[in-house]
Design a protein around this motif. Structure first.
Motif, PDB file in Angstrom:
ATOM      1  N   ALA A  28     -58.008-108.569  20.950  1.00 22.58           N
ATOM      2  CA  ALA A  28     -57.341-109.491  20.028  1.00 22.58           C
ATOM      3  C   ALA A  28     -56.512-108.754  18.989  1.00 22.58           C
ATOM      4  N   CYS A  29     -56.901-107.523  18.707  1.00 22.94           N
ATOM      5  CA  CYS A  29     -56.175-106.748  17.708  1.00 22.94           C
ATOM      6  C   CYS A  29     -56.478-105.276  17.919  1.00 22.94           C
ATOM      7  N   GLY A  30     -55.755-104.465  17.208  1.00 23.43           N
ATOM      8  CA  GLY A  30     -55.972-103.029  17.300  1.00 23.43           C
ATOM      9  C   GLY A  30     -54.820-102.331  17.993  1.00 23.43           C
ATOM     10  N   LYS A  31     -54.970-101.081  18.255  1.00 25.60           N
ATOM     11  CA  LYS A  31     -53.964-100.283  18.958  1.00 25.60           C
ATOM     12  C   LYS A  31     -54.483-100.018  20.352  1.00 25.60           C
ATOM     13  N   ALA A  32     -53.907-100.730  21.331  1.00 27.12           N
ATOM     14  CA  ALA A  32     -54.430-100.640  22.693  1.00 27.12           C
ATOM     15  C   ALA A  32     -53.274-100.688  23.703  1.00 27.12           C
ATOM     16  N   TYR A  33     -53.567-100.308  24.971  1.00 29.16           N
ATOM     17  CA  TYR A  33     -52.567-100.242  26.040  1.00 29.16           C
ATOM     18  C   TYR A  33     -53.119-100.898  27.296  1.00 29.16           C
ATOM     19  N   TYR A  34     -52.208-101.374  28.113  1.00 26.91           N
ATOM     20  CA  TYR A  34     -52.590-101.903  29.428  1.00 26.91           C
ATOM     21  C   TYR A  34     -51.759-101.211  30.501  1.00 26.91           C
ATOM     22  N   ASN A  35     -52.207-101.295  31.760  1.00 28.03           N
ATOM     23  CA  ASN A  35     -51.519-100.662  32.885  1.00 28.03           C
ATOM     24  C   ASN A  35     -50.539-101.638  33.536  1.00 28.03           C
ATOM     25  N   SER A  36     -49.350-101.108  33.825  1.00 25.89           N
ATOM     26  CA  SER A  36     -48.317-101.885  34.514  1.00 25.89           C
ATOM     27  C   SER A  36     -47.995-101.210  35.847  1.00 25.89           C
ATOM     28  N   ASN A  37     -48.279-101.892  36.964  1.00 23.17           N
ATOM     29  CA  ASN A  37     -48.004-101.355  38.297  1.00 23.17           C
ATOM     30  C   ASN A  37     -46.588-101.765  38.704  1.00 23.17           C
ATOM     31  N   GLN A  38     -45.777-100.782  39.178  1.00 20.57           N
ATOM     32  CA  GLN A  38     -44.370-101.036  39.487  1.00 20.57           C
ATOM     33  C   GLN A  38     -44.003-100.451  40.852  1.00 20.57           C
ATOM     34  N   GLU A  39     -42.976-101.070  41.483  1.00 17.23           N
ATOM     35  CA  GLU A  39     -42.468-100.612  42.786  1.00 17.23           C
ATOM     36  C   GLU A  39     -40.945-100.711  42.784  1.00 17.23           C
ATOM     37  N   ASN A  40     -40.325 -99.847  43.594  1.00 16.87           N
ATOM     38  CA  ASN A  40     -38.895-100.034  43.873  1.00 16.87           C
ATOM     39  C   ASN A  40     -38.692-100.147  45.390  1.00 16.87           C
ATOM     40  N   TYR A  41     -37.567-100.636  45.787  1.00 20.06           N
ATOM     41  CA  TYR A  41     -37.326-100.952  47.197  1.00 20.06           C
ATOM     42  C   TYR A  41     -35.992-100.358  47.678  1.00 20.06           C
ATOM     43  N   ASP A  42     -35.885-100.298  48.964  1.00 20.68           N
ATOM     44  CA  ASP A  42     -34.613 -99.885  49.539  1.00 20.68           C
ATOM     45  C   ASP A  42     -33.590-100.971  49.254  1.00 20.68           C
ATOM     46  N   GLN A  43     -32.409-100.532  48.885  1.00 17.39           N
ATOM     47  CA  GLN A  43     -31.398-101.484  48.435  1.00 17.39           C
ATOM     48  C   GLN A  43     -30.961-102.418  49.581  1.00 17.39           C
ATOM     49  N   TYR A  44     -31.043-101.910  50.828  1.00 15.69           N
ATOM     50  CA  TYR A  44     -30.602-102.719  51.954  1.00 15.69           C
ATOM     51  C   TYR A  44     -31.763-103.363  52.695  1.00 15.69           C
ATOM     52  N   PHE A  45     -32.845-102.710  52.641  1.00 17.10           N
ATOM     53  CA  PHE A  45     -34.030-103.259  53.283  1.00 17.10           C
ATOM     54  C   PHE A  45     -35.023-103.602  52.175  1.00 17.10           C
ATOM     55  N   MET A  46     -34.852-104.786  51.592  1.00 14.46           N
ATOM     56  CA  MET A  46     -35.555-105.149  50.357  1.00 14.46           C
ATOM     57  C   MET A  46     -37.064-105.264  50.534  1.00 14.46           C
ATOM     58  N   ASN A  47     -37.532-105.373  51.728  1.00 15.05           N
ATOM     59  CA  ASN A  47     -38.973-105.457  51.927  1.00 15.05           C
ATOM     60  C   ASN A  47     -39.615-104.078  52.098  1.00 15.05           C
ATOM     61  N   TYR A  48     -38.796-103.110  52.076  1.00 12.57           N
ATOM     62  CA  TYR A  48     -39.316-101.760  52.268  1.00 12.57           C
ATOM     63  C   TYR A  48     -39.558-101.125  50.905  1.00 12.57           C
ATOM     64  N   VAL A  49     -40.808-100.805  50.641  1.00 16.31           N
ATOM     65  CA  VAL A  49     -41.194-100.183  49.360  1.00 16.31           C
ATOM     66  C   VAL A  49     -40.957 -98.696  49.449  1.00 16.31           C
ATOM     67  N   CYS A  50     -40.167 -98.278  48.515  1.00 13.91           N
ATOM     68  CA  CYS A  50     -39.887 -96.837  48.484  1.00 13.91           C
ATOM     69  C   CYS A  50     -40.905 -96.069  47.636  1.00 13.91           C
ATOM     70  N   ASP A  51     -41.033 -96.477  46.377  1.00 15.41           N
ATOM     71  CA  ASP A  51     -41.923 -95.736  45.456  1.00 15.41           C
ATOM     72  C   ASP A  51     -42.826 -96.718  44.687  1.00 15.41           C
ATOM     73  N   LYS A  52     -43.942 -96.200  44.241  1.00 15.36           N
ATOM     74  CA  LYS A  52     -44.881 -96.937  43.391  1.00 15.36           C
ATOM     75  C   LYS A  52     -45.245 -96.078  42.174  1.00 15.36           C
ATOM     76  N   LYS A  53     -45.466 -96.724  41.070  1.00 12.67           N
ATOM     77  CA  LYS A  53     -45.923 -95.979  39.887  1.00 12.67           C
ATOM     78  C   LYS A  53     -46.697 -96.922  38.945  1.00 12.67           C
ATOM     79  N   THR A  54     -47.472 -96.305  38.088  1.00 15.60           N
ATOM     80  CA  THR A  54     -48.243 -97.053  37.076  1.00 15.60           C
ATOM     81  C   THR A  54     -47.881 -96.512  35.704  1.00 15.60           C
TER      82      THR A  54
END
Length: 313
Positions: A28-54
């Motif tokens: 509810a308060c304080g100095k805290a962080y959460y994790n965000s999971n992210q991906e990028n894709y091939d520009q032409y093959f949008m269902n193809y995951v290229c990279d992942k990061k947190t």
């Protein structure tokens, strides 16, 4: 013939896009962080995951949990600020965060206060102007050369203790009834007005029986301090033991100091240190008449003292 261009997968990628996060775990308060999971894709093959990061992302919350707080309780009340009379008692105040009651905030030391009342700083044992329940009573008297009884009477000046008649053989012992527990007091202040041609002894005594010891030299305070009433009258036997001689007392002997001032009164205040006394004590008073002699003639003078006020503090 056809010409084909070979395309390498993920040679051109989209920007990273968040797929999920743990922001629900932010407090509810304080100095805290959460994790965000992210991906990028091939520009032409949008269902193809290229990279992942947190990535770690700061929670969007109030950092200072105690910027808003509320009282959660009070500490025990501390000792009164004074040992007598009216004073102040204080207590600490405990706080928790208004955002999360499980988070304690700084305690406000002595934040709460209330009045506290102890025994009075002073207690008036005898007051000539008011009746407060304590009184002088006669324990015994002696008036060998006196045809009038001794007496105690309350006047506008306080209690008068009077041998009734005169001469050194006229004596009265009085004490204040009932006894009083003086453990909490350190000083007794006796306001008096005494007749010049007599002598007096006043002080605190614990025992209830009294007798008197007397010698022929008739000039020492110690002589008076030996008194303790025997129950049958004044006893002048040399075998009488000394009784409580070291208890707080005062002694007046205007009989010797002001021999020819038999018509005058001496007023004053005597202070007794009673800090070492514990338990119930009687304030007792011995009054003695006097005689004036000129040649073969003798004049008897009664002993009288007004106890105007006795204050303990």
């Amino acid at each position: 013939s056809k010409i084909y261009t070979i395309y390498k997968i993920c040679s051109q990628k989209t920007e990273f896009k968040e797929t999920n996060n743990t922001s629900s775990s932010c407090p509810a308060c304080g100095k805290a962080y959460y994790n965000s999971n992210q991906e990028n894709y091939d520009q032409y093959f949008m269902n193809y995951v290229c990279d992942k990061k947190t990535e770690s992302t700061k929670c969007d919350i109030i950092e200072d949990c105690c910027s808003e707080k509320k009282i959660s309780g009070y500490g025990p009340w501390k000792s009164c600020s004074v040992t007598c009379g009216e004073g102040i008692q204080k207590a600490d105040i405990y706080y928790v965060s208004s955002y999360d009651e499980n988070i304690s905030c700084p305690t406000k030391v002595d934040g709460a206060s209330r009045k506290c009342t102890n025994d009075p700083c002073s207690f008036t044992l005898i007051d000539g102007e008011n009746d407060i329940g304590y009184r002088f009573e006669k324990i015994s008297d002696s008036y060998i050369k006196n045809d009038r009884d001794s007496f105690i009477v309350k006047t506008i000046n306080g209690y008068r203790i009077d041998t009734g008649g005169g001469c050194a053989d006229s004596k009265i012992i009085a004490r204040i009834e009932p006894p009083l527990d003086i453990s909490k007091y350190k000083t007794a202040e006796i306001h008096y007005s005494a007749y010049h041609s007599a002598r007096y002894w006043g002080g605190f005594r614990k025992q209830s029986d009294y007798s008197i010891y007397s010698t022929n030299d008739y000039n020492e305070e110690e002589e008076i301090l030996r008194w303790a009433w025997s129950g049958t009258g004044f006893n002048y036997a040399d075998s009488m033991k000394r009784v409580e001689i070291n208890l707080p007392h005062f002694y007046l002997n205007p009989y010797l100091d002001n021999y020819n001032q038999d018509s005058d009164w001496e007023s004053g205040v005597k202070k007794l240190d009673i800090s070492n006394l514990t338990g119930a004590y009687y304030f007792s008073l011995y009054v003695e008449g006097a005689w004036l002699q000129s040649g073969s003639s003798e004049t008897c003078i009664n002993g009288a003292i007004d106890i105007k006020k006795i204050i303990l503090y």
